[in-house]
Design a protein around this motif. Structure first.
Motif, PDB file in Angstrom:
ATOM      1  N   ILE A  38       0.793  -1.023   0.133  1.00  0.00           N
ATOM      2  CA  ILE A  38      -0.116   0.007   0.026  1.00  0.00           C
ATOM      3  C   ILE A  38       1.071   1.269   0.098  1.00  0.00           C
ATOM      4  CG2 ILE A  38      -1.722   1.357   1.276  1.00  0.00           C
ATOM      5  CD1 ILE A  38      -2.625  -1.196   2.627  1.00  0.00           C
ATOM      6  N   THR A  39       0.846   2.061  -0.948  1.00  0.00           N
ATOM      7  CA  THR A  39       1.645   3.141  -1.086  1.00  0.00           C
ATOM      8  C   THR A  39       0.995   4.233  -0.144  1.00  0.00           C
ATOM      9  OG1 THR A  39       2.137   2.802  -3.288  1.00  0.00           O
ATOM     10  CG2 THR A  39       2.561   4.893  -2.474  1.00  0.00           C
ATOM     11  N   LYS A  40       1.503   4.410   1.089  1.00  0.00           N
ATOM     12  CA  LYS A  40       0.784   5.411   2.084  1.00  0.00           C
ATOM     13  C   LYS A  40       1.633   6.345   2.073  1.00  0.00           C
ATOM     14  CE  LYS A  40      -0.530   6.063   6.717  1.00  0.00           C
ATOM     15  NZ  LYS A  40      -0.963   5.742   8.215  1.00  0.00           N
ATOM     16  N   TYR A  41       3.151   5.947   2.292  1.00  0.00           N
ATOM     17  CA  TYR A  41       4.055   6.803   2.295  1.00  0.00           C
ATOM     18  C   TYR A  41       4.872   6.638   1.038  1.00  0.00           C
ATOM     19  CZ  TYR A  41       2.849   7.657   7.270  1.00  0.00           C
ATOM     20  OH  TYR A  41       2.236   7.618   8.197  1.00  0.00           O
ATOM     21  N   PHE A  42       5.247   7.502   0.108  1.00  0.00           N
ATOM     22  CA  PHE A  42       5.838   7.304  -1.150  1.00  0.00           C
ATOM     23  C   PHE A  42       7.407   7.067  -0.954  1.00  0.00           C
ATOM     24  CE2 PHE A  42       6.903  11.530  -0.446  1.00  0.00           C
ATOM     25  CZ  PHE A  42       8.240  11.649  -0.798  1.00  0.00           C
ATOM     26  N   ASN A  43       8.056   6.217  -1.890  1.00  0.00           N
ATOM     27  CA  ASN A  43       9.521   5.963  -1.851  1.00  0.00           C
ATOM     28  C   ASN A  43      10.194   7.017  -2.359  1.00  0.00           C
ATOM     29  OD1 ASN A  43      11.981   4.870  -1.689  1.00  0.00           O
ATOM     30  ND2 ASN A  43      11.229   2.672  -2.446  1.00  0.00           N
ATOM     31  N   VAL A  44      10.942   7.870  -1.490  1.00  0.00           N
ATOM     32  CA  VAL A  44      11.540   9.046  -2.124  1.00  0.00           C
ATOM     33  C   VAL A  44      12.680   8.555  -3.328  1.00  0.00           C
ATOM     34  CG1 VAL A  44      13.469   9.128  -0.570  1.00  0.00           C
ATOM     35  CG2 VAL A  44      12.470  11.349  -1.508  1.00  0.00           C
ATOM     36  N   LEU A  45      13.256   7.331  -3.063  1.00  0.00           N
ATOM     37  CA  LEU A  45      13.925   6.853  -4.098  1.00  0.00           C
ATOM     38  C   LEU A  45      13.749   6.859  -5.466  1.00  0.00           C
ATOM     39  CD1 LEU A  45      15.378   3.568  -2.280  1.00  0.00           C
ATOM     40  CD2 LEU A  45      16.778   5.597  -2.573  1.00  0.00           C
ATOM     41  N   ASP A  46      12.165   6.815  -5.592  1.00  0.00           N
ATOM     42  CA  ASP A  46      11.492   7.032  -6.918  1.00  0.00           C
ATOM     43  C   ASP A  46      11.925   8.098  -7.624  1.00  0.00           C
ATOM     44  OD1 ASP A  46      10.469   4.337  -6.921  1.00  0.00           O
ATOM     45  OD2 ASP A  46       8.387   5.209  -6.458  1.00  0.00           O
ATOM     46  N   ILE A  51      11.221   7.506 -20.855  1.00  0.00           N
ATOM     47  CA  ILE A  51      11.459   7.976 -19.678  1.00  0.00           C
ATOM     48  C   ILE A  51      10.499   9.049 -19.145  1.00  0.00           C
ATOM     49  CG2 ILE A  51      13.079   9.618 -18.646  1.00  0.00           C
ATOM     50  CD1 ILE A  51      15.427   8.313 -20.092  1.00  0.00           C
ATOM     51  N   SER A  52       9.774   9.756 -19.998  1.00  0.00           N
ATOM     52  CA  SER A  52       8.619  10.819 -19.645  1.00  0.00           C
ATOM     53  C   SER A  52       7.536   9.901 -19.220  1.00  0.00           C
ATOM     54  CB  SER A  52       8.227  11.583 -20.879  1.00  0.00           C
ATOM     55  OG  SER A  52       9.356  12.409 -21.285  1.00  0.00           O
ATOM     56  N   SER A  53       7.237   8.869 -19.863  1.00  0.00           N
ATOM     57  CA  SER A  53       6.242   8.049 -19.235  1.00  0.00           C
ATOM     58  C   SER A  53       6.490   7.585 -17.961  1.00  0.00           C
ATOM     59  CB  SER A  53       5.858   6.569 -20.147  1.00  0.00           C
ATOM     60  OG  SER A  53       5.030   5.951 -19.759  1.00  0.00           O
ATOM     61  N   ILE A  54       7.743   6.840 -17.634  1.00  0.00           N
ATOM     62  CA  ILE A  54       7.933   6.557 -16.366  1.00  0.00           C
ATOM     63  C   ILE A  54       7.942   7.672 -15.291  1.00  0.00           C
ATOM     64  CG2 ILE A  54       9.785   5.693 -14.830  1.00  0.00           C
ATOM     65  CD1 ILE A  54      10.796   4.073 -17.607  1.00  0.00           C
ATOM     66  N   ILE A  55       8.336   8.771 -15.550  1.00  0.00           N
ATOM     67  CA  ILE A  55       8.469   9.988 -14.540  1.00  0.00           C
ATOM     68  C   ILE A  55       6.941  10.120 -14.343  1.00  0.00           C
ATOM     69  CG2 ILE A  55       9.009  12.319 -14.318  1.00  0.00           C
ATOM     70  CD1 ILE A  55      11.535  11.761 -15.847  1.00  0.00           C
ATOM     71  N   GLU A  56       6.119  10.363 -15.433  1.00  0.00           N
ATOM     72  CA  GLU A  56       4.583  10.739 -15.148  1.00  0.00           C
ATOM     73  C   GLU A  56       3.875   9.898 -14.425  1.00  0.00           C
ATOM     74  OE1 GLU A  56       3.508  13.817 -15.876  1.00  0.00           O
ATOM     75  OE2 GLU A  56       5.246  14.346 -16.603  1.00  0.00           O
ATOM     76  N   SER A  57       4.363   8.577 -14.592  1.00  0.00           N
ATOM     77  CA  SER A  57       3.574   7.582 -13.714  1.00  0.00           C
ATOM     78  C   SER A  57       3.827   7.609 -12.234  1.00  0.00           C
ATOM     79  CB  SER A  57       3.793   6.113 -14.209  1.00  0.00           C
ATOM     80  OG  SER A  57       5.177   5.880 -13.933  1.00  0.00           O
ATOM     81  N   ARG A  58       5.154   7.866 -11.970  1.00  0.00           N
ATOM     82  CA  ARG A  58       5.619   8.134 -10.509  1.00  0.00           C
ATOM     83  C   ARG A  58       5.184   9.515  -9.979  1.00  0.00           C
ATOM     84  NH1 ARG A  58      12.015   6.333 -11.342  1.00  0.00           N
ATOM     85  NH2 ARG A  58      11.563   3.848 -11.429  1.00  0.00           N
ATOM     86  N   VAL A  59       4.801  10.422 -10.716  1.00  0.00           N
ATOM     87  CA  VAL A  59       4.295  11.687 -10.382  1.00  0.00           C
ATOM     88  C   VAL A  59       2.611  11.455 -10.047  1.00  0.00           C
ATOM     89  CG1 VAL A  59       3.729  14.160 -10.684  1.00  0.00           C
ATOM     90  CG2 VAL A  59       5.891  13.089 -11.493  1.00  0.00           C
ATOM     91  N   ALA A  60       2.128  10.507 -10.865  1.00  0.00           N
ATOM     92  CA  ALA A  60       0.784  10.321 -10.544  1.00  0.00           C
ATOM     93  C   ALA A  60       0.584   9.532  -9.206  1.00  0.00           C
ATOM     94  CB  ALA A  60       0.162   9.485 -11.631  1.00  0.00           C
ATOM     95  N   GLU A  61       1.516   8.839  -8.917  1.00  0.00           N
ATOM     96  CA  GLU A  61       1.656   7.865  -7.718  1.00  0.00           C
ATOM     97  C   GLU A  61       1.660   8.558  -6.285  1.00  0.00           C
ATOM     98  OE1 GLU A  61       4.409   4.951  -7.890  1.00  0.00           O
ATOM     99  OE2 GLU A  61       3.661   3.658  -9.494  1.00  0.00           O
ATOM    100  N   ILE A  62       2.578   9.715  -6.425  1.00  0.00           N
ATOM    101  CA  ILE A  62       2.895  10.425  -5.346  1.00  0.00           C
ATOM    102  C   ILE A  62       1.694  11.441  -5.078  1.00  0.00           C
ATOM    103  CG2 ILE A  62       4.150  12.338  -6.547  1.00  0.00           C
ATOM    104  CD1 ILE A  62       6.002  12.674  -3.895  1.00  0.00           C
ATOM    105  N   ILE A  63       1.201  11.966  -6.124  1.00  0.00           N
ATOM    106  CA  ILE A  63      -0.165  13.164  -5.864  1.00  0.00           C
ATOM    107  C   ILE A  63      -1.242  12.468  -5.597  1.00  0.00           C
ATOM    108  CG2 ILE A  63       1.500  14.733  -7.264  1.00  0.00           C
ATOM    109  CD1 ILE A  63      -0.643  14.515  -9.354  1.00  0.00           C
TER     110      ILE A  63
END
Length: 339
Positions: free
Chosen positions: A105-113, A132-144
Motif C-alpha cells: 500500500i503506497t501510504k508513504y511514497f518512496n523518495v527513491l523514486d 522516460i517521460s512516461s515513467i516519470i509521469e507515472s511516478r508523479v501520478a503515484e505520489i500526488i
C-alpha cells in the motif's frame, strides 16, 4: 480614440522586491479537461498567461534561481543534495513505502523514486525520451494520489520529491511535460502546507552551550535535528519561490508585498554550518565561524559584516532574488571574491 478611455492593457506588476515576486495572489482556478491523467477530479489549472515576457529587473532577480532549479536533478544524483536538501538528511532513514493487509500500500511514497527519476532524466535522449517521460509521469501520478504523510521527515521528503519532479518537467522543452507539471502545482502547494507545522522558524542555535553539546557524543541527535530543521526551513522558502516564480512567468497578476514571503520565516547563512559532515565539524564551525540568521529576507547584517565564504548556494539564490544578480556580484567583488 478618446483620450479618457480606459486602457485595455493591464498594468504590469511591481518587481521592486523579491517579496513582490514571491507573494503572488493565486489566479482564479478552473477545472481542466484532462484531470483523469492522474486519476483525480479536483486538480485545477491556472488561467492562461497575460505577461509572457518579464522586465529586466525581474529577470535579474530570478535567473540565478532558475539555473539552480534546473540543475537540481543533477545535483541530487551526483552529490546527494540540493541547496535546500542537506546531503546527510536521508543518510540513515530514507523514507519508504509501508505494507499492510498482505499487499503493498503506497501510504508513504518512496523518495527513491524521485531520486531514480532524476537519474533517468539525465540519461534521456531522442531514442528513450518518450519512455522516460512516461515513467516519470507515472511516478508523479503515484505520489500526488497517495495519502499525505504526517511524520516530519515524510512530509519533508514528499516536498523534496515534488520539487524534483517539477524542476524536471517545468523546464522541459516538451510542452506536454510543462502542462503536466502545471497540473501538479496544487499538489506541491498542499504538501508545503502540510510541512509547515513541522518547520521551526526560530533561532535554534542561540543556546549558550550549544558548542559543548555538539562535542558530546550523547548530543549527536542535536545536530541531526538541526539538519532536518534547516532543510525544512530552506525547502519551505524554495517551494514558495518555485511556485510563485512560475506564476510570475505565466503573467499572473495581483501582486502585493508583505516582506515575509507570505509567512514569517528565517534560515541560517553559514556555508560552514551547512557543509559540516559531523557533530564535531559543526561544533567547530559554530565556535569559530560567523553565522547569520536571515529573518524575513533582511540581509542587512550579512551585507555589513559577512564574507563571501559565509554564503552557500542557497544564500546566493535568495540574495540575488533580493538584490538582483548585478548587485550580488558587486557585493562579492567588493570583498575580493567571484560570485
Amino acid at each position: 480614440m478618446q483620450g479618457n478611455a480606459p486602457s485595455s492593457i493591464p498594468t504590469p506588476p511591481d518587481f521592486n522586491s523579491l517579496d513582490s515576486l514571491m507573494t503572488l495572489r493565486a489566479t482564479p482556478l478552473q477545472p481542466p479537461d484532462f484531470s483523469h491523467i492522474y486519476g483525480v477530479d479536483d486538480i485545477m489549472l491556472l488561467n492562461a498567461p497575460t505577461f509572457p515576457l518579464l522586465p529586466a529587473a525581474a529577470v535579474s532577480r530570478v535567473q540565478f534561481a532558475f539555473k539552480q532549479l534546473q540543475d537540481a536533478p543533477r545535483m541530487m544524483v551526483l552529490e546527494n543534495q540540493t541547496a535546500w536538501c542537506h546531503p546527510l538528511l536521508y543518510r540513515n532513514k530514507m523514507p519508504r513505502s509501508i505494507r499492510g493487509f498482505g499487499r503493498a500500500i503506497t501510504k508513504y511514497f518512496n523518495v527513491l523514486d524521485a531520486y531514480s527519476s532524476c537519474a533517468l532524466h539525465l540519461a534521456r535522449n531522442a531514442a528513450n525520451s518518450a519512455m522516460i517521460s512516461s515513467i516519470i509521469e507515472s511516478r508523479v501520478a503515484e505520489i500526488i494520489t497517495s495519502e499525505q504523510p504526517n511524520t516530519p521527515l515524510e512530509c519533508l521528503a514528499r516536498v523534496h520529491a515534488l520539487i524534483l519532479y517539477q524542476t524536471i518537467r517545468l523546464f522541459d522543452n516538451d510542452v506536454s511535460c510543462r502542462l503536466a507539471a502545471e497540473v501538479a502545482m496544487p499538489s506541491l502547494r498542499a504538501a508545503v502546507v502540510a510541512l509547515l507545522p513541522h518547520a521551526n522558524f526560530e533561532d535554534t542555535l542561540s543556546l549558550s552551550n550549544v558548542a559543548t553539546r555538539f562535542l558530546s557524543s550523547s548530543e549527536g541527535s542535536f545536530w541531526e535535528t538541526w539538519v532536518f530543521e534547516e532543510s525544512a526551513r530552506r525547502t519551505m522558502l524554495l517551494s514558495n519561490y518555485l511556485t510563485r516564480i512560475w506564476e510570475l512567468m505565466r503573467g499572473d497578476q495581483g501582486l502585493h508585498c508583505d516582506y515575509k514571503l507570505g509567512f514569517s520565516h528565517c534560515w541560517y547563512v553559514s556555508s560552514q554550518l551547512w557543509e559540516a559532515k559531523s557533530p564535531y565539524e559543526f561544533a567547530v564551525a559554530y565556535a569559530e565561524k560567523s553565522r547569520f540568521l536571515i529573518s524575513n529576507l533582511d540581509f542587512t547584517d550579512l551585507l555589513v559584516h559577512g564574507k563571501p565564504e559565509d554564503v552557500d548556494m542557497f544564500g546566493k539564490i535568495m540574495l540575488t532574488g533580493r538584490l538582483g544578480l548585478d548587485a550580488a556580484q558587486e557585493w562579492f567583488a567588493s570583498r575580493g571574491a567571484m560570485f
